[in-house]
Design a protein around this motif. Structure first.
Motif, PDB file in Angstrom:
ATOM      1  N   GLU A  42      -7.898  -1.543  -2.038  1.00 17.26           N
ATOM      2  CA  GLU A  42      -9.072  -1.879  -2.726  1.00 17.26           C
ATOM      3  C   GLU A  42      -8.645  -1.655  -4.470  1.00 17.26           C
ATOM      4  O   GLU A  42      -9.551  -1.844  -5.290  1.00 17.26           O
ATOM      5  N   ASP A  43      -7.386  -1.309  -4.658  1.00 22.14           N
ATOM      6  CA  ASP A  43      -7.272  -1.337  -6.108  1.00 22.14           C
ATOM      7  C   ASP A  43      -6.792  -2.872  -6.498  1.00 22.14           C
ATOM      8  O   ASP A  43      -6.443  -3.126  -7.706  1.00 22.14           O
ATOM      9  N   VAL A  71     -12.571  -7.279  -9.929  1.00 20.89           N
ATOM     10  CA  VAL A  71     -12.234  -7.793  -8.699  1.00 20.89           C
ATOM     11  C   VAL A  71     -13.263  -9.126  -8.423  1.00 20.89           C
ATOM     12  O   VAL A  71     -13.945  -9.193  -9.164  1.00 20.89           O
ATOM     13  N   GLU A  93      -3.564   1.527  -3.161  1.00 20.53           N
ATOM     14  CA  GLU A  93      -4.599   1.349  -2.048  1.00 20.53           C
ATOM     15  C   GLU A  93      -5.040  -0.207  -2.004  1.00 20.53           C
ATOM     16  O   GLU A  93      -4.995  -0.825  -3.125  1.00 20.53           O
ATOM     17  N   LYS A 118       1.007  -1.208  -0.005  1.00 21.49           N
ATOM     18  CA  LYS A 118       0.168  -0.036  -0.077  1.00 21.49           C
ATOM     19  C   LYS A 118       0.870   1.347   0.125  1.00 21.49           C
ATOM     20  O   LYS A 118       1.732   1.321   0.729  1.00 21.49           O
TER      21      LYS A 118
END
Lengths: 113, 116
Positions: free
Chosen positions: B85-86, B38, B83, B15
């Protein structure tokens, strides 16, 4: 914007059975509906598509049907084989704008020998 | 004919670090698209180039993502800073004709990005 729902998320069949994957879309302006197959570790590949002026299209063991009124389209695979095991994605593409397809969440098809 | 290629195939970063993904479309294809998937979710549109111009970038999550296609050939997608969530698989696709909604999109193999 367009919303595409795809069902089921997982489908398990015996070799030789038929498999059906269903998708619904929300935007009546969508007029092109491709289906992609992604085998494990490989890239998504177009396997069949249908345009809104056609109700059904066949290519050997696969077929796609489209109901514009109900805004749903389906992929049919007959005489399934183990090599049909993959994730299948449906998509709906609008007739204007930037022609960006909206994909469903994918269906993991498992064909048991 | 060579297909769409992407590099790297996998990337694991911490991160806050920066990562740059590359896509080489099929030669002669005007349209280049970036998507992200995702796990368990749909293949989601990020942006679309026609030659070197950004045609539609409505799917870009935020300003940490920067895509370029200098000279209208290959494209890069930079995430800075990354981040959690990437994380996901980033696909690139290309198609031949500009403005052709029924033009077949050819996908690359994807880059699996994991942000720890």
């Amino acid at each position: 914007g367009e919303n595409v729902e795809q069902h089921p998320s997982t489908l398990s069949v015996q070799e030789g059975d038929s498999a059906v994957i269903k998708c619904t879309y929300s935007d009546s302006a969508s007029n092109y509906f491709p289906w992609y197959k992604q085998e494990l570790g490989k890239r998504p590949q177009l396997i069949i598509d249908i345009r809104s002026n056609v109700g059904e299209k066949k290519d050997q063991r696969i077929a796609v049907t489209l109901n514009k009124t109900a805004k749903h389209f389906s992929l049919h695979i007959t005489e399934t084989q183990p090599e049909d095991s993959a994730v299948y994605f449906c998509a709906a593409t609008p007739s204007g704008g930037s022609y960006i397809p909206t994909f469903g969440r994918g269906t993991s098809l498992i064909v048991h020998p | 004919e060579a297909g769409v290629t992407q590099f790297p195939s996998h990337s694991v970063i911490e991160k806050g670090q920066t990562v740059t993904l590359r896509c080489d479309p099929i030669s002669g294809h005007d349209n280049l698209y970036w998507y992200r998937r995702v796990m368990g979710k749909e293949i989601k549109f990020l942006l679309h180039f026609v030659k070197e111009s950004k045609q539609d970038e409505s799917g870009m999550p935020n300003n940490r993502f920067l895509a370029e296609r200098t000279g209208g050939t290959y494209s890069t997608l930079k995430v800075q800073p990354a981040e959690l969530e990437d994380s996901g698989v980033y696909f690139c696709a290309s198609s031949l004709l500009a403005g052709a909604g029924t033009d077949t999109q050819y996908f690359g193999p994807g880059t699996r990005l994991t942000v720890l």
